[in-house]
Enzyme design. Sequence first.
Site, PDB file in Angstrom:
ATOM      1  N   SER A  87      -3.528  -0.857   0.916  1.00 50.90           N
ATOM      2  CA  SER A  87      -3.898  -1.950   0.011  1.00 50.90           C
ATOM      3  C   SER A  87      -3.132  -3.198   0.438  1.00 50.90           C
ATOM      4  O   SER A  87      -2.011  -3.082   0.942  1.00 50.90           O
ATOM      5  CB  SER A  87      -3.575  -1.585  -1.430  1.00 50.90           C
ATOM      6  OG  SER A  87      -2.196  -1.722  -1.665  1.00 50.90           O
ATOM      7  N   VAL A 114      -1.446  -5.852  -0.902  1.00 52.79           N
ATOM      8  CA  VAL A 114      -0.101  -6.235  -1.339  1.00 52.79           C
ATOM      9  C   VAL A 114       0.945  -5.259  -0.818  1.00 52.79           C
ATOM     10  O   VAL A 114       2.010  -5.657  -0.366  1.00 52.79           O
ATOM     11  CB  VAL A 114      -0.012  -6.357  -2.875  1.00 52.79           C
ATOM     12  CG1 VAL A 114       1.421  -6.626  -3.302  1.00 52.79           C
ATOM     13  CG2 VAL A 114      -0.897  -7.489  -3.353  1.00 52.79           C
ATOM     14  N   CYS A 115       0.605  -3.972  -0.852  1.00 54.72           N
ATOM     15  CA  CYS A 115       1.572  -2.992  -0.357  1.00 54.72           C
ATOM     16  C   CYS A 115       1.920  -3.274   1.087  1.00 54.72           C
ATOM     17  O   CYS A 115       3.077  -3.214   1.485  1.00 54.72           O
ATOM     18  CB  CYS A 115       1.016  -1.587  -0.422  1.00 54.72           C
ATOM     19  SG  CYS A 115       0.458  -1.148  -2.048  1.00 54.72           S
ATOM     20  N   SER A 116       0.889  -3.555   1.878  1.00 52.95           N
ATOM     21  CA  SER A 116       1.163  -3.776   3.297  1.00 52.95           C
ATOM     22  C   SER A 116       2.092  -4.953   3.470  1.00 52.95           C
ATOM     23  O   SER A 116       3.002  -4.917   4.278  1.00 52.95           O
ATOM     24  CB  SER A 116      -0.130  -4.045   4.062  1.00 52.95           C
ATOM     25  OG  SER A 116      -1.104  -3.144   3.662  1.00 52.95           O
TER      26      SER A 116
END
Lengths: 170, 157
Positions: free
Chosen positions: B42, B44-46
């Site tokens: 996803s 934002v996680c990255s």
Amino acid sequence: MLKVPVNAQDHTLGSLHAPRVLVEYGDYQCPSCGEAYPIIKELIAKHQHNLLFVFRNFPLQESHPEAMPAALAAEAAARQSKFWEMHDIIYENQADLTIQHIMNFAEEIGLDMEQFRADWKSQELLNRIEKDYEGGLRSGVNGTPCFFINGHRFDQFDGSLESLESAIAM
Amino acid sequence: MILEKNTPAPEFDLFSTPDQRLKLSDFKGQRVILAFYPADWSPVCSDELSLFNESLKLFTEHKAVLLGISVDSKWSHMAFAQSRKLHFPLLADFEPKGLVSKQYGVYNEEEGESRRALFLIDEHGIIQWSYLSPDGINPGADGILEALESLDQSKNQ
């Protein structure tokens, strides 16, 4: 809040006594920074008497492998008082930041190539960029471009000149 | 409720690669930054994990190791870490799903994912700092660095 105050080591454009100080943490290979570049140029041109612009490095090297060599090139150019010339030419040709192209930029802006080649690999400049990065992290930078206005984080940049103008409005 | 300061950090034993497991107690004597996040891949996680990835050197200077953790499988983690060139382990809170996230108080029952949360665990396995971030917001690394510094200071006193 900006943890590292604007200081004599910074690359600045505009009046040092300007009432508004805009600090950008940027990455030379970051597409959003590339899109912000002409907008900031326009902002500086329109508000040159009351704005000081500061650029600090925040290269995300694993995602953007060309960001660090480009940042080093700009810092190396600074040793010949041509930081902004290199900064600009990099953002204007952001799609192609191979070593050969950066060499061409250095020639194009009229650097002493022998000195540039030596400075480009300098550990001191690498340390400086890492220090910029660390200062950014401590100030809460979590991506680029990240702006601070008079020391306060500005998150409302929406890609428009107007958003920056409203932020620096007196 | 997210576990707070001065709580002993619950032990875990999770896959970090298809054939390797990591336990919290493997890191006794070291500081551990535990970064829970909703999902591999996803956006934002990255960004968050990429930022931490670039900051490993600073964490190391404060004698801390970083562990990412989500409910994704070890195979997803492997592909994700390769794709993002991550230089720290990702733990699979996969079976029983979300067990560790629940123990730390950061499981999102509705989505079936971990919340976005950070923990700093000290050398003795005690939580010294925790932070729950809104799911959509990359928390940055300033909170972790401040927590590490205050740990350094209290140690020197």
